[in-house]
Every structure is written in structure tokens, then in C-alpha cells.
Design a protein around this motif. Sequence first.
Motif, PDB file in Angstrom:
ATOM      1  N   PHE A 139     102.026  10.221  79.994  1.00 51.74           N
ATOM      2  CA  PHE A 139     103.190  10.422  79.133  1.00 51.74           C
ATOM      3  C   PHE A 139     104.341   9.517  79.537  1.00 51.74           C
ATOM      4  CE2 PHE A 139     101.121  13.719  76.998  1.00 51.74           C
ATOM      5  CZ  PHE A 139     101.885  14.047  75.885  1.00 51.74           C
ATOM      6  N   SER A 140     104.853   8.782  78.543  1.00 54.02           N
ATOM      7  CA  SER A 140     106.048   7.972  78.693  1.00 54.02           C
ATOM      8  C   SER A 140     107.156   8.612  77.854  1.00 54.02           C
ATOM      9  CB  SER A 140     105.767   6.521  78.269  1.00 54.02           C
ATOM     10  OG  SER A 140     106.925   5.737  78.413  1.00 54.02           O
ATOM     11  N   THR A 141     108.025   7.803  77.278  1.00 54.98           N
ATOM     12  CA  THR A 141     109.122   8.298  76.455  1.00 54.98           C
ATOM     13  C   THR A 141     109.545   7.224  75.465  1.00 54.98           C
ATOM     14  OG1 THR A 141     111.450   9.004  76.438  1.00 54.98           O
ATOM     15  CG2 THR A 141     110.775   7.559  78.230  1.00 54.98           C
ATOM     16  N   THR A 142     109.980   7.623  74.292  1.00 59.67           N
ATOM     17  CA  THR A 142     110.502   6.682  73.306  1.00 59.67           C
ATOM     18  C   THR A 142     111.778   6.006  73.793  1.00 59.67           C
ATOM     19  OG1 THR A 142     109.455   7.660  71.360  1.00 59.67           O
ATOM     20  CG2 THR A 142     111.572   6.609  71.001  1.00 59.67           C
ATOM     21  N   VAL A 143     112.456   6.571  74.771  1.00 56.80           N
ATOM     22  CA  VAL A 143     113.708   5.975  75.241  1.00 56.80           C
ATOM     23  C   VAL A 143     113.473   4.624  75.916  1.00 56.80           C
ATOM     24  CG1 VAL A 143     115.892   6.437  76.428  1.00 56.80           C
ATOM     25  CG2 VAL A 143     114.581   8.314  75.543  1.00 56.80           C
ATOM     26  N   THR A 144     112.229   4.286  76.260  1.00 61.84           N
ATOM     27  CA  THR A 144     111.960   2.922  76.706  1.00 61.84           C
ATOM     28  C   THR A 144     112.252   1.919  75.589  1.00 61.84           C
ATOM     29  OG1 THR A 144     109.611   3.087  76.110  1.00 61.84           O
ATOM     30  CG2 THR A 144     110.199   3.607  78.397  1.00 61.84           C
ATOM     31  N   ALA A 183     104.285   8.427  73.972  1.00 67.36           N
ATOM     32  CA  ALA A 183     105.725   8.282  74.196  1.00 67.36           C
ATOM     33  C   ALA A 183     106.475   9.093  73.140  1.00 67.36           C
ATOM     34  CB  ALA A 183     106.120   6.812  74.136  1.00 67.36           C
ATOM     35  N   PRO A 184     106.755  10.365  73.430  1.00 64.42           N
ATOM     36  CA  PRO A 184     107.439  11.193  72.434  1.00 64.42           C
ATOM     37  C   PRO A 184     108.888  10.769  72.234  1.00 64.42           C
ATOM     38  CG  PRO A 184     106.341  12.527  74.112  1.00 64.42           C
ATOM     39  CD  PRO A 184     106.374  11.127  74.615  1.00 64.42           C
ATOM     40  N   LEU A 238     101.395   5.061  72.525  1.00 63.57           N
ATOM     41  CA  LEU A 238     101.580   5.578  71.165  1.00 63.57           C
ATOM     42  C   LEU A 238     102.946   6.241  71.058  1.00 63.57           C
ATOM     43  CD1 LEU A 238      98.473   5.144  71.296  1.00 63.57           C
ATOM     44  CD2 LEU A 238      98.272   7.045  69.703  1.00 63.57           C
ATOM     45  N   PHE A 239     103.837   5.626  70.296  1.00 65.10           N
ATOM     46  CA  PHE A 239     105.192   6.159  70.122  1.00 65.10           C
ATOM     47  C   PHE A 239     105.161   7.220  69.031  1.00 65.10           C
ATOM     48  CE2 PHE A 239     105.836   2.378  72.490  1.00 65.10           C
ATOM     49  CZ  PHE A 239     106.945   2.647  73.282  1.00 65.10           C
TER      50      PHE A 239
END
Length: 245
Positions: A139-144, A183-184, A238-239
Motif C-alpha cells: 500500500f502506497s498513497t495518492t499523495v505521492t 495507492a488510495p 494502482l491509484f
Amino acid sequence: MTTPRPRVALVTGGSGGIGRAAAERLARDGFALGVHYSGNRDRAEAVVREVVAAGGQAIAVGGDVADDGAMTAAFDAVEEAFGGVDVVVHTAAVMVLGPIAELDLDDLDRMHRTNIRGTFVVSRQAARRVRRGGAIINFSTTVTRTRFPAYGAYVASKAAVEGMTLILARELRGKDITVNAVAPGPTATPMFLDGKDEATVDALAKAAPLERLAEPADIAETVAFLAGPARWVNGQVLFTNGGLA
């Protein structure tokens, strides 16, 4: 006639938020589950009871994701209970917000320990344990992409997760294991809502073209896709953010 064995998933952070939604979604798809918790065994056991009551199979496993011994034991427990591991969903994370100029370095270290070292430890175990045809989902994040102020330290940790994920996908060449990251965008979880006033939450809810916050179940659909039919999606981020970025 022999009953086919269920596929098996270990979900870190599976006792709440996106992790819980992912665990519940995979259970509906027939997965046997290891529901991981770090500090709240009762919540993990509640997820297990819910899955079992619906006719599924699940156990709770605990431990610090950054502790290799604890994660070895967690993977061991899932393998002992269900015979192996097919999918690892690593949602466990810490988020502390603050401007780079002001952030307490202890908070930086805590995020890096959980988000970077924790992802490395879990990915290391998964790379050794996941069976052919399986999937590793970080898990990443859309804030990237959105680069909101005050997220600098958190984004630094999640950018590292993306880098690890993309490299691991290539290191597992020939093993028939996919490795991707989700990436939520803004999602209505306790971690996201903590410390934000109503005006901030409303503004973030309206930022995406769909004009709402994601629910954890929205993100769980992407997890189910990567854990199941998405065999040709590999080495990707995947965003999953409703069009925010």
C-alpha cells in the motif's frame, strides 16, 4: 470427490480500516484468512468471528510488522493453519502529518520503521513464502501525486514502498507471483480522519470528480482484483482515488 483447498491470504493491519475491508472482501471470495493485528487482538478476533460465522476460515495473528521474528511467526501460523500462503496484503501503516520544517524526528523514525522497514520485512517473508500463482499487494498513497503540504514524511515512506514493490516484481521473475501496490486517495478510515476538522474533510471529499471520500470497501475491490483475476497486472501502482490524481 476431493474438496479443493481454499486460497489463503494474510492481511496485515486486518483488524481495522482498509485492512479489515480487504479481509472481509477476500473472505467473500473464498479465501482462508490470516487477520493480522499489531496492538488490538480483540478487533482482529471480531473479524475472525465474522468470517467464521459466514462459513469461512480465519485465524488472528499478531506482531510488529517491522520485527522479522514476529512476522516469521505470523507466516508460520498461517501456513500451519491452512497449508500455505497465496496472497499477502500489506496495509499496516503509520501516518503522522506535519510540515517538514517542524516534524518531530521521532515521528519520522516511527513512520519509517513501520512503513518502510515493515514493508520490507513483510515483502521479504512474502517473497519466500507465497505460492506460485499468488500475489503480493502493498500500500502506497495518492499523495505521492497530489503532494499535499504536511504529508512530506509520510509520502517519503510511501514512495519507498512504491520503489520496493516495483523492484520486487522484477526480482520474482519466473515464479508466477504478481507484486503491485494500491495507492488510495482520501478514504474514510480512523487514520485518515484523525486530527482533521470538518472543513478539511469536506474539501478533500469534494476534490475528486466523484465528490466523496472513498469507503474502505471501495479500496478492497482493488485488492480483490489484484488478488484474483488480475494476473497480467504486475509491477504497477494502482491509484484508487476516484479520479483525484
